[in-house]
Enzyme design. Structure first.
Site, PDB file in Angstrom:
ATOM      1  N   TRP A 167       0.803  -1.225   0.000  1.00 54.48           N
ATOM      2  CA  TRP A 167       0.000   0.000   0.000  1.00 54.48           C
ATOM      3  C   TRP A 167       0.831   1.268   0.000  1.00 54.48           C
ATOM      4  CZ3 TRP A 167      -4.839  -0.404  -1.298  1.00 54.48           C
ATOM      5  CH2 TRP A 167      -5.488  -1.618  -1.107  1.00 54.48           C
ATOM      6  N   VAL A 168       1.989   1.192   0.601  1.00 51.94           N
ATOM      7  CA  VAL A 168       2.840   2.386   0.685  1.00 51.94           C
ATOM      8  C   VAL A 168       4.247   1.990   0.247  1.00 51.94           C
ATOM      9  CG1 VAL A 168       3.765   4.177   2.199  1.00 51.94           C
ATOM     10  CG2 VAL A 168       1.500   3.241   2.640  1.00 51.94           C
ATOM     11  N   SER A 174       8.688   5.989  -3.636  1.00 52.56           N
ATOM     12  CA  SER A 174       7.346   6.521  -3.888  1.00 52.56           C
ATOM     13  C   SER A 174       7.372   7.597  -4.960  1.00 52.56           C
ATOM     14  CB  SER A 174       6.767   7.123  -2.610  1.00 52.56           C
ATOM     15  OG  SER A 174       5.581   7.842  -2.920  1.00 52.56           O
ATOM     16  N   GLU A 231      -5.096   1.649  -7.289  1.00 50.29           N
ATOM     17  CA  GLU A 231      -5.342   2.926  -6.602  1.00 50.29           C
ATOM     18  C   GLU A 231      -6.075   3.856  -7.561  1.00 50.29           C
ATOM     19  OE1 GLU A 231      -1.890   4.712  -4.859  1.00 50.29           O
ATOM     20  OE2 GLU A 231      -1.543   3.040  -3.485  1.00 50.29           O
TER      21      GLU A 231
HETATM   22 ZN   LIG Z   1      -0.561   8.170  -4.238  1.00 49.61          ZN
END
Ligand SMILES: [Zn+2]
Length: 261
Positions: A167-168, A174, A231
């Site tokens: 999820w992260v 990122s 997402e």
């Molecule tokens: Zn994002």
């Protein structure tokens, strides 16, 4: 007598002629060598440097400029994921998207994000950028929060990090650290879950984001390639041409920026 005189005359003249001949020859040879040397040096001067690797500057100037333009044109296509992390000192030039939320975006792409949000608002929609640029430290904090949550659910440290990474992204990996990614939700539904898909804001974004140079970065059918769950709220600026190609062909950035083979 005549023959002797003649013979004497010949024998007396020969050494002098030989001396003159060799004197002229002695002058001509060095002069010729000097001329050849001067010519050779004139040929060598505009050529490569002694190392033999550095190109002659004037001849290569146009290609150097073209290479610079190519690099400049590809900044928005930079692939950022778990195998392509950003350097620790990545520091894009940022501008504030919205003073109320205080979220930031890469200054070079902000006008396209604003144009997209403005178009949505003109349609009566209520988009909200809940997450833009993140620093290395803030990404690390978010990742650790998710690891802690998984640890509380009984996972081991290694399993918890794997769960969190679904999820992260780990710090450095990122897209939010690039300054080119935005999580856009409906102001009426700010939950980062699949219910976003049912909002009119996401319906509009999925249909029109490419017109402003954005792509849906983590599509439902590409989780194997992106390594990230679906997402429906995460959009990435890649420029209009690439965005139209990616969205119309149903690709993800991993396929477009680094095609197989
Ligand atoms: Zn994002």
């Amino acid at each position: 007598m005549q023959s002797r005189k003649h013979t004497r005359g010949r024998t007396a003249a020969s050494p002098l002629r030989r001396i003159r001949f060799f004197t002229i020859l002695g002058l001509l040879i060095p002069l010729s060598l000097i001329s050849v040397l001067i010519w050779a040096m004139a040929q060598i001067q505009p050529g490569p440097s002694p190392s033999g690797t550095a190109p002659a500057f004037p001849r290569d100037t146009p290609s150097l400029i073209l290479a610079g333009e190519g690099q400049e044109a590809s900044w928005q296509l930079r692939l950022v994921n778990s195998t392509h992390p950003l350097p620790g000192d990545w520091n894009p030039d940022l501008s504030v998207i919205d003073p109320i939320t205080g979220e930031n975006f890469d200054s070079r792409a902000l006008e396209y994000l604003r144009a997209m949000l403005d178009a949505m608002e003109r349609e009566g929609l209520q988009p909200l950028v809940c997450s833009g640029y993140r620093s290395y430290e803030s990404q690390e904090a978010i990742f650790q929060q998710n690891v802690e949550t998984a640890l509380c659910q009984g996972y081991t440290q290694e399993e918890a990090e794997e769960q969190a990474a679904l999820w992260v992204m780990p710090p450095g990996c990122s897209e939010h650290q690039s300054g080119l990614a935005a999580d856009i939700v409906s102001a009426e539904n700010q939950n980062l879950d699949e219910t976003q898909e049912d909002t009119p804001e996401q319906a509009w974004l999925h249909a029109h984001c490419q017109e402003y140079g954005f792509i849906l970065r983590y599509p439902q059918d590409k989780t194997e390639l992106t390594g990230v769950n679906y997402e429906p709220w995460h959009y990435r600026y890649v420029g209009e041409e690439a965005a139209r190609d990616i969205m119309s062909q149903g690709l993800c950035l991993e396929e477009y920026a680094a095609p197989p083979g």
